[in-house]
Scaffold this motif. Structure first.
Motif, PDB file in Angstrom:
ATOM      1  N   ALA A  18      -7.214   1.650  -2.356  1.00  0.00           N
ATOM      2  CA  ALA A  18      -8.165   2.996  -3.032  1.00  0.00           C
ATOM      3  C   ALA A  18      -8.524   3.787  -1.659  1.00  0.00           C
ATOM      4  CB  ALA A  18      -9.286   2.380  -3.707  1.00  0.00           C
ATOM      5  N   VAL A  19      -8.651   3.183  -0.570  1.00  0.00           N
ATOM      6  CA  VAL A  19      -8.918   3.811   0.762  1.00  0.00           C
ATOM      7  C   VAL A  19      -7.844   4.796   1.072  1.00  0.00           C
ATOM      8  CG1 VAL A  19      -9.232   3.630   3.258  1.00  0.00           C
ATOM      9  CG2 VAL A  19     -10.597   2.182   1.626  1.00  0.00           C
ATOM     10  N   ALA A  20      -6.743   4.153   0.953  1.00  0.00           N
ATOM     11  CA  ALA A  20      -5.326   4.973   1.349  1.00  0.00           C
ATOM     12  C   ALA A  20      -5.245   6.130   0.141  1.00  0.00           C
ATOM     13  CB  ALA A  20      -4.193   3.991   1.341  1.00  0.00           C
ATOM     14  N   THR A  21      -5.597   5.917  -1.017  1.00  0.00           N
ATOM     15  CA  THR A  21      -5.569   6.975  -2.049  1.00  0.00           C
ATOM     16  C   THR A  21      -6.447   8.047  -1.622  1.00  0.00           C
ATOM     17  OG1 THR A  21      -4.916   5.519  -3.750  1.00  0.00           O
ATOM     18  CG2 THR A  21      -5.939   7.681  -4.334  1.00  0.00           C
ATOM     19  N   ALA A  22      -7.985   7.750  -1.152  1.00  0.00           N
ATOM     20  CA  ALA A  22      -8.884   8.631  -0.748  1.00  0.00           C
ATOM     21  C   ALA A  22      -8.527   9.390   0.304  1.00  0.00           C
ATOM     22  CB  ALA A  22     -10.170   7.823  -0.292  1.00  0.00           C
ATOM     23  N   MET A  23      -7.721   8.840   1.332  1.00  0.00           N
ATOM     24  CA  MET A  23      -7.354   9.468   2.557  1.00  0.00           C
ATOM     25  C   MET A  23      -6.225  10.596   2.074  1.00  0.00           C
ATOM     26  SD  MET A  23      -7.166   6.395   5.213  1.00  0.00           S
ATOM     27  CE  MET A  23      -6.569   7.207   6.606  1.00  0.00           C
ATOM     28  N   GLU A  24      -5.372  10.159   0.985  1.00  0.00           N
ATOM     29  CA  GLU A  24      -4.397  10.825   0.750  1.00  0.00           C
ATOM     30  C   GLU A  24      -4.952  12.333  -0.115  1.00  0.00           C
ATOM     31  OE1 GLU A  24      -1.421   9.127  -1.971  1.00  0.00           O
ATOM     32  OE2 GLU A  24      -1.321  11.013  -2.877  1.00  0.00           O
ATOM     33  N   ILE A  25      -6.193  12.045  -0.631  1.00  0.00           N
ATOM     34  CA  ILE A  25      -6.560  13.406  -1.229  1.00  0.00           C
ATOM     35  C   ILE A  25      -7.299  14.094  -0.341  1.00  0.00           C
ATOM     36  CG2 ILE A  25      -8.256  13.880  -3.096  1.00  0.00           C
ATOM     37  CD1 ILE A  25      -7.666  10.944  -4.065  1.00  0.00           C
ATOM     38  N   THR A  26      -7.884  13.512   0.822  1.00  0.00           N
ATOM     39  CA  THR A  26      -8.784  14.196   1.764  1.00  0.00           C
ATOM     40  C   THR A  26      -7.480  14.924   2.534  1.00  0.00           C
ATOM     41  OG1 THR A  26      -9.978  12.383   2.048  1.00  0.00           O
ATOM     42  CG2 THR A  26     -10.106  14.084   3.834  1.00  0.00           C
ATOM     43  N   ASP A  27      -6.503  14.424   2.506  1.00  0.00           N
ATOM     44  CA  ASP A  27      -5.091  15.292   3.535  1.00  0.00           C
ATOM     45  C   ASP A  27      -4.747  16.490   2.562  1.00  0.00           C
ATOM     46  OD1 ASP A  27      -5.134  13.771   5.462  1.00  0.00           O
ATOM     47  OD2 ASP A  27      -3.142  12.801   4.937  1.00  0.00           O
ATOM     48  N   ARG A  28      -4.748  16.281   1.555  1.00  0.00           N
ATOM     49  CA  ARG A  28      -4.273  17.282   0.487  1.00  0.00           C
ATOM     50  C   ARG A  28      -5.243  18.514   0.324  1.00  0.00           C
ATOM     51  NH1 ARG A  28      -0.136  16.313  -2.429  1.00  0.00           N
ATOM     52  NH2 ARG A  28       0.632  14.171  -2.920  1.00  0.00           N
TER      53      ARG A  28
ATOM     54  N   ILE B 260       0.777  -1.226  -0.176  1.00  0.00           N
ATOM     55  CA  ILE B 260       0.203   0.010  -0.003  1.00  0.00           C
ATOM     56  C   ILE B 260       0.825   1.142   0.157  1.00  0.00           C
ATOM     57  CG2 ILE B 260      -1.791   1.202   1.291  1.00  0.00           C
ATOM     58  CD1 ILE B 260      -2.593  -1.317   2.269  1.00  0.00           C
ATOM     59  N   THR B 261       0.506   2.208  -0.913  1.00  0.00           N
ATOM     60  CA  THR B 261       1.307   3.346  -0.983  1.00  0.00           C
ATOM     61  C   THR B 261       0.379   4.640  -0.732  1.00  0.00           C
ATOM     62  OG1 THR B 261       2.949   2.156  -2.415  1.00  0.00           O
ATOM     63  CG2 THR B 261       3.332   4.681  -2.264  1.00  0.00           C
ATOM     64  N   SER B 262       0.769   5.715   0.017  1.00  0.00           N
ATOM     65  CA  SER B 262      -0.093   6.921  -0.002  1.00  0.00           C
ATOM     66  C   SER B 262       0.757   7.823   0.665  1.00  0.00           C
ATOM     67  CB  SER B 262      -1.666   6.663   0.470  1.00  0.00           C
ATOM     68  OG  SER B 262      -1.367   6.500   1.934  1.00  0.00           O
ATOM     69  N   GLU B 263       0.534   9.086   0.335  1.00  0.00           N
ATOM     70  CA  GLU B 263       1.363  10.162   1.018  1.00  0.00           C
ATOM     71  C   GLU B 263       0.487  10.470   2.225  1.00  0.00           C
ATOM     72  OE1 GLU B 263       2.240  13.145  -1.698  1.00  0.00           O
ATOM     73  OE2 GLU B 263       2.422  11.974  -3.141  1.00  0.00           O
ATOM     74  N   VAL B 264       1.241  10.880   3.169  1.00  0.00           N
ATOM     75  CA  VAL B 264       0.483  11.017   4.267  1.00  0.00           C
ATOM     76  C   VAL B 264       0.994  12.439   5.047  1.00  0.00           C
ATOM     77  CG1 VAL B 264       0.358  10.505   7.059  1.00  0.00           C
ATOM     78  CG2 VAL B 264       0.759   8.706   5.161  1.00  0.00           C
ATOM     79  N   LEU B 265      -0.050  13.335   5.186  1.00  0.00           N
ATOM     80  CA  LEU B 265       0.316  14.641   5.931  1.00  0.00           C
ATOM     81  C   LEU B 265       0.629  14.855   7.218  1.00  0.00           C
ATOM     82  CD1 LEU B 265      -0.235  17.888   5.470  1.00  0.00           C
ATOM     83  CD2 LEU B 265      -2.587  17.477   6.302  1.00  0.00           C
ATOM     84  N   ALA B 266       1.767  15.376   7.303  1.00  0.00           N
ATOM     85  CA  ALA B 266       2.334  15.541   8.723  1.00  0.00           C
ATOM     86  C   ALA B 266       2.009  16.724   9.327  1.00  0.00           C
ATOM     87  CB  ALA B 266       3.896  15.490   8.741  1.00  0.00           C
ATOM     88  N   LEU B 267       0.765  16.491  10.260  1.00  0.00           N
ATOM     89  CA  LEU B 267       0.371  17.585  10.796  1.00  0.00           C
ATOM     90  C   LEU B 267       1.037  18.432  11.626  1.00  0.00           C
ATOM     91  CD1 LEU B 267      -3.050  15.888  11.384  1.00  0.00           C
ATOM     92  CD2 LEU B 267      -3.003  17.782   9.890  1.00  0.00           C
ATOM     93  N   GLY B 268       1.982  17.738  12.101  1.00  0.00           N
ATOM     94  CA  GLY B 268       2.986  18.518  12.918  1.00  0.00           C
ATOM     95  C   GLY B 268       4.209  19.342  12.520  1.00  0.00           C
ATOM     96  N   GLY B 269       4.021  19.121  11.140  1.00  0.00           N
ATOM     97  CA  GLY B 269       5.155  19.950  10.441  1.00  0.00           C
ATOM     98  C   GLY B 269       6.486  19.180  10.703  1.00  0.00           C
ATOM     99  N   ASN B 270       7.441  20.228  10.213  1.00  0.00           N
ATOM    100  CA  ASN B 270       8.719  20.163  10.451  1.00  0.00           C
ATOM    101  C   ASN B 270       9.456  18.619  10.177  1.00  0.00           C
ATOM    102  OD1 ASN B 270       9.350  22.586  11.818  1.00  0.00           O
ATOM    103  ND2 ASN B 270       8.542  21.779  13.636  1.00  0.00           N
ATOM    104  N   ILE B 271       9.261  18.389   8.910  1.00  0.00           N
ATOM    105  CA  ILE B 271      10.169  17.439   8.413  1.00  0.00           C
ATOM    106  C   ILE B 271      11.715  17.609   7.734  1.00  0.00           C
ATOM    107  CG2 ILE B 271      10.018  15.430   6.606  1.00  0.00           C
ATOM    108  CD1 ILE B 271       7.250  16.128   6.173  1.00  0.00           C
TER     109      ILE B 271
END
Lengths: 168, 162
Positions: B56-66, A141-152
Motif C-alpha cells: 500500500a505504501v508503494a502504491t501511495a508513492m506511485e500516486i504521489t509520483d503521478r 511489491i509492484t509499483s510504478e516509479v517516476l524516472a525523474l531524469g527522463g530518457n527511458i
C-alpha cells in the motif's frame, strides 16, 4: 504405634484409579506436544515470511532510488554504448546484483529474488520485486516509479528483468 | 512430644489431589494455553498484514509520483491546477470512514488523494508555490489505511523539481 498407622497404610491404587491417572497424563502430554509443534511451526512461518518481506521491501526501495536518480535508463538488452549506461541491476542465482556487487549482501541468504521492469509510459517504469523460499512464502511489491531524469530507452524491449542506467 | 508427632503426621501425609482439583487445574492451564495460542496467531497474521501495508505504501508513492509528474510538465500554477482539477477522487474530508464504500471494499487497493494549491514562504522569505498533496491508500478490505503527505513544487520555467 497409633501415629504410624497412617504411614503404614498398605492400600495401593486400584486399576481404575491408575487408568484414570494415566489417561489424564496422556491427555496433558498430548496437548502440550500439539501446542509445542504449533508454536514452533508458527514461529518458523513468521520468521521466514518476515525475512522474505524484509528483503523484497529493501530491494524495492534501493531499486526505486536508482531509477529516480538515473538519467538514462534501458530495459533488458545490454546497450551498445557502454559509456552511456554504466550501471546495471539484474538477478543472478536468485540474488539481485548491482554492477558486480550483490545488492543486499548476505542478507538475502536463502531468499530467491526476482525482478521485472516494464515501461508503462514515457517517464514511468513499473518495478516488480518478488521473493520466495523454495517456491514458498511468496511475496512481491509492484509499483510504478517516476524516472525523474527522463530518457527511458524503449527501442528494443518494453519489459524485462534487467535494467541498465547511468547517473548524470 | 505431641507437637512433634503431629508435625511428622503433617509432613508425611500422602494425601493426593482430588479429581476435582486436577480437573480445575487442567481447565486453568488450557485457558492459559488458548490465550497464548491467540496471541501467536495474531502476531503471525500481523506479519502478513504488514506485507500488504508495504504494498500500500508503494502504491501511495506511485500516486504521489503521478501527481508530481502531472505538475512537473506544467509551467504556471494555472496549468498545474487545471491538470489536477477534475482528477481528484477526494477533496478535503478528514473522516476516512466516509471515503470507502461497499463497492470499493472488494478492490485490493483503494486510494483517494487531495491536492491543494498553496503559496508558502521559506526560511529566507521568498515565496514558494506548490501543492499540498495527501494520498490515502486503503488495504485489507479497507480495515486499515496509509496516509502519505507531501509538498510538490510548481515549476516556474524550465525547472522540473518535485
Amino acid at each position: 504405634m497409633r501415629t504410624f498407622t497412617y504411614v503404614d497404610n498398605k492400600k495401593g491404587v486400584t486399576i481404575i484409579e491408575l487408568m484414570i491417572t494415566l489417561a489424564m497424563i496422556l491427555i496433558v502430554i498430548g496437548l502440550s506436544y500439539l501446542f509445542y509443534f504449533y508454536v514452533v511451526r508458527s514461529f518458523e512461518i513468521s520468521s521466514t515470511q518476515s525475512a522474505v518481506q524484509e528483503n523484497v521491501r529493501l530491494a524495492k526501495n534501493l531499486i526505486d532510488k536508482e531509477i529516480r536518480r538515473a538519467s538514462y535508463i534501458k530495459i533488458e538488452e545490454p546497450p551498445d554504448d557502454v559509456n552511456k549506461y554504466n550501471h546495471h541491476i539484474m538477478t543472478a542465482d536468485g540474488k539481485i546484483k548491482k554492477d558486480t556487487n550483490y545488492l543486499l549482501g548476505n542478507l538475502s541468504e536463502g531468499v530467491e529474488m526476482g525482478l521485472l521492469f516494464t515501461k508503462t509510459s514515457d517517464s514511468f517504469i513499473e518495478v516488480t520485486v518478488t521473493g520466495s523460499i523454495d517456491g514458498d512464502y511468496e511475496y512481491s511489491i509492484t509499483s510504478e516509479v517516476l524516472a525523474l531524469g527522463g530518457n527511458i530507452d524503449n527501442s528494443i524491449n518494453d519489459s524485462g528483468d534487467e535494467i541498465y542506467f547511468k547517473y548524470e | 512430644m505431641d507437637k512433634i508427632i503431629s508435625l511428622i503426621k503433617k509432613q508425611i501425609s500422602n494425601k493426593g489431589m482430588t479429581l476435582v482439583e486436577v480437573l480445575i487445574s487442567i481447565t486453568i492451564l488450557s485457558i492459559i494455553v488458548v490465550a497464548f495460542t491467540n496471541l501467536l496467531g495474531w502476531s503471525t497474521s500481523n506479519i502478513f498484514t504488514m506485507g500488504v501495508k508495504s504494498q500500500a505504501v508503494a502504491t501511495a508513492m506511485e500516486i504521489t509520483d503521478r501527481i508530481g509528474h502531472k505538475v512537473a510538465i506544467t509551467k504556471k500554477p494555472e496549468q498545474g491546477i487545471a491538470a489536477l482539477e477534475g482528477d481528484a477522487d477526494w477533496v478535503g474530508s478528514e473522516d476516512f470512514n466516509d471515503l470507502y464504500t461497499e463497492e470499493s471494499k472488494t478492490k485490493e487497493h483503494v486510494f483517494y488523494y487531495d491536492a491543494k494549491y498553496k503559496e508558502v514562504e521559506d526560511e529566507i522569505g521568498s515565496e514558494i508555490e506548490g501543492y499540498e498533496v495527501t494520498v490515502v491508500v486503503f488495504y485489507e478490505e479497507a480495515k486499515y489505511h496509509v496516509k502519505l503527505e507531501s509538498f510538490i513544487l510548481q515549476p516556474k520555467s524550465s525547472e522540473t523539481d518535485d
